[in-house]
Write a protein that holds these residues in place. Sequence first.
Motif, PDB file in Angstrom:
ATOM      1  N   LYS A  13      83.992  80.604  10.362  1.00 14.09           N
ATOM      2  CA  LYS A  13      85.253  79.919  10.091  1.00 14.09           C
ATOM      3  C   LYS A  13      85.016  78.574   9.417  1.00 14.09           C
ATOM      4  O   LYS A  13      85.735  78.199   8.476  1.00 14.09           O
ATOM      5  CB  LYS A  13      86.037  79.722  11.388  1.00 14.09           C
ATOM      6  N   VAL A  14      84.012  77.845   9.895  1.00 15.66           N
ATOM      7  CA  VAL A  14      83.690  76.550   9.285  1.00 15.66           C
ATOM      8  C   VAL A  14      83.339  76.730   7.808  1.00 15.66           C
ATOM      9  O   VAL A  14      83.848  76.017   6.933  1.00 15.66           O
ATOM     10  CB  VAL A  14      82.532  75.862  10.029  1.00 15.66           C
ATOM     11  N   ALA A  19      84.709  76.242   2.210  1.00 12.19           N
ATOM     12  CA  ALA A  19      84.701  76.894   0.894  1.00 12.19           C
ATOM     13  C   ALA A  19      86.109  76.906   0.297  1.00 12.19           C
ATOM     14  O   ALA A  19      86.296  76.644  -0.904  1.00 12.19           O
ATOM     15  CB  ALA A  19      84.165  78.311   1.016  1.00 12.19           C
ATOM     16  N   ASP A  20      87.096  77.192   1.116  1.00 11.67           N
ATOM     17  CA  ASP A  20      88.492  77.212   0.637  1.00 11.67           C
ATOM     18  C   ASP A  20      88.922  75.817   0.184  1.00 11.67           C
ATOM     19  O   ASP A  20      89.625  75.665  -0.829  1.00 11.67           O
ATOM     20  CB  ASP A  20      89.429  77.710   1.742  1.00 11.67           C
ATOM     21  N   ALA A 148      87.083  70.860   9.515  1.00 10.23           N
ATOM     22  CA  ALA A 148      86.606  72.097  10.139  1.00 10.23           C
ATOM     23  C   ALA A 148      86.425  71.914  11.643  1.00 10.23           C
ATOM     24  O   ALA A 148      86.424  72.895  12.398  1.00 10.23           O
ATOM     25  CB  ALA A 148      85.287  72.531   9.503  1.00 10.23           C
ATOM     26  N   CYS A 149      86.291  70.670  12.060  1.00  7.53           N
ATOM     27  CA  CYS A 149      86.205  70.357  13.485  1.00  7.53           C
ATOM     28  C   CYS A 149      87.469  70.850  14.194  1.00  7.53           C
ATOM     29  O   CYS A 149      88.583  70.588  13.728  1.00  7.53           O
ATOM     30  CB  CYS A 149      86.062  68.852  13.655  1.00  7.53           C
ATOM     31  N   ALA A 154      86.139  65.114  13.471  1.00  6.14           N
ATOM     32  CA  ALA A 154      84.822  64.869  12.866  1.00  6.14           C
ATOM     33  C   ALA A 154      84.858  65.132  11.368  1.00  6.14           C
ATOM     34  O   ALA A 154      85.331  66.184  10.922  1.00  6.14           O
ATOM     35  CB  ALA A 154      83.771  65.755  13.526  1.00  6.14           C
ATOM     36  N   PRO A 155      84.388  64.185  10.546  1.00  4.52           N
ATOM     37  CA  PRO A 155      84.355  64.408   9.096  1.00  4.52           C
ATOM     38  C   PRO A 155      83.460  65.599   8.748  1.00  4.52           C
ATOM     39  O   PRO A 155      82.242  65.537   8.907  1.00  4.52           O
ATOM     40  CB  PRO A 155      83.778  63.102   8.555  1.00  4.52           C
ATOM     41  N   THR A 156      84.067  66.660   8.336  1.00  9.05           N
ATOM     42  CA  THR A 156      83.341  67.886   7.987  1.00  9.05           C
ATOM     43  C   THR A 156      83.834  68.405   6.640  1.00  9.05           C
ATOM     44  O   THR A 156      83.180  68.218   5.621  1.00  9.05           O
ATOM     45  CB  THR A 156      83.524  68.953   9.084  1.00  9.05           C
ATOM     46  N   THR A 157      85.013  68.983   6.630  1.00 12.03           N
ATOM     47  CA  THR A 157      85.580  69.483   5.377  1.00 12.03           C
ATOM     48  C   THR A 157      85.792  68.353   4.374  1.00 12.03           C
ATOM     49  O   THR A 157      85.541  68.517   3.177  1.00 12.03           O
ATOM     50  CB  THR A 157      86.920  70.193   5.643  1.00 12.03           C
ATOM     51  N   SER A 158      86.222  67.197   4.847  1.00 11.41           N
ATOM     52  CA  SER A 158      86.510  66.081   3.935  1.00 11.41           C
ATOM     53  C   SER A 158      85.247  65.566   3.258  1.00 11.41           C
ATOM     54  O   SER A 158      85.253  65.254   2.058  1.00 11.41           O
ATOM     55  CB  SER A 158      87.206  64.946   4.683  1.00 11.41           C
TER      56      SER A 158
END
Length: 323
Positions: A13-14, A19-20, A148-149, A154-158
């Motif tokens: 999912k992450v 990716a999206d 994604a968190c 938590a800064p992940t997708t950004s």
Amino acid sequence: MNLVNNIIQTAKKVLKDEADAIARLADFIDESFKSCVESILQIKGRVVVTGVGKSANIATKIVATLNSTGTPALFMHAADAIHGDLGMIQPEDFVVCISKSGNTPEVKVLVPLLKRKGTRLAALVSNTDSYLAQHADFVLNAFVEREACPNNLAPTTSTTAALALGDALAVCLLEARGFSSSDFAVLHPGGSLGKRLYLKVDDIYGQNEAPCVNKSATLKEIIIEISSKRLGATAVVSDDSKDLIGIITDGDLRRMLNKYDSTEGIQALNIMTPSPLTIETDEYAVEALALMQERSITQLIVTKSGRYKGFVHLHDLLKEGLV
């Protein structure tokens, strides 16, 4: 088992969410992005990339990518900038500020100082209504719907989106400058990557012996030449002009034993492979590797302007770290 399944599903999912998010960035590439690239191309100074927290970490990677692709850049931490490091920015520099919210305290202090210096500023932000975006000369839209968190904290997708947009910026500048693989090699002389870009056949074949027999050589002479030079092959040249006419490998010797009942009177001309595959001395070593892999062979005859010079072996390329 449920725990394992949950781990796998979470990881998938992450990756899908990130990716999206990156895929959606393509819709945000606009005239502001184009103008930003054009403005950077015109500056006489450097691109200074800044940020706070995780954005600062992303900034350091973007700086590394810019430097390695022909755009001089440096990193400045936004918090340090307002405590003295602002002095590193010169009037001819260009600043890219990374911030998801665009409203962090350090950024709000930094932006007026940059504007006072007359420095051109690009905001790489997720929030285009933010203070940073509203006061920047260019806006690089890195909008993401959520992290994604699972807590959306938590800064992940950004950070992934910001990194990808930074790559897009670097590659656009690279192409606009006509930055070639030769230019890349100048900036990456070390490691296997550098060697792929600058190491030539001429740099490595000379460390080997240059086994060679004429076309009338006897079987004994052939075996002695192959064994003594320890490359598993020998070149075959004409008796008069010494032009390359073939190659004999230890595999050819084995096939010869299956083909002939008697080895008496056998000469190099009888068992050689004519018109062998060769590579010129001024070709890149990585091209030699590609030919060996394509033909499933372990050595290549090296020529210069068509004249026999020696051999390059797969072991040479292994030793140089190209494999």
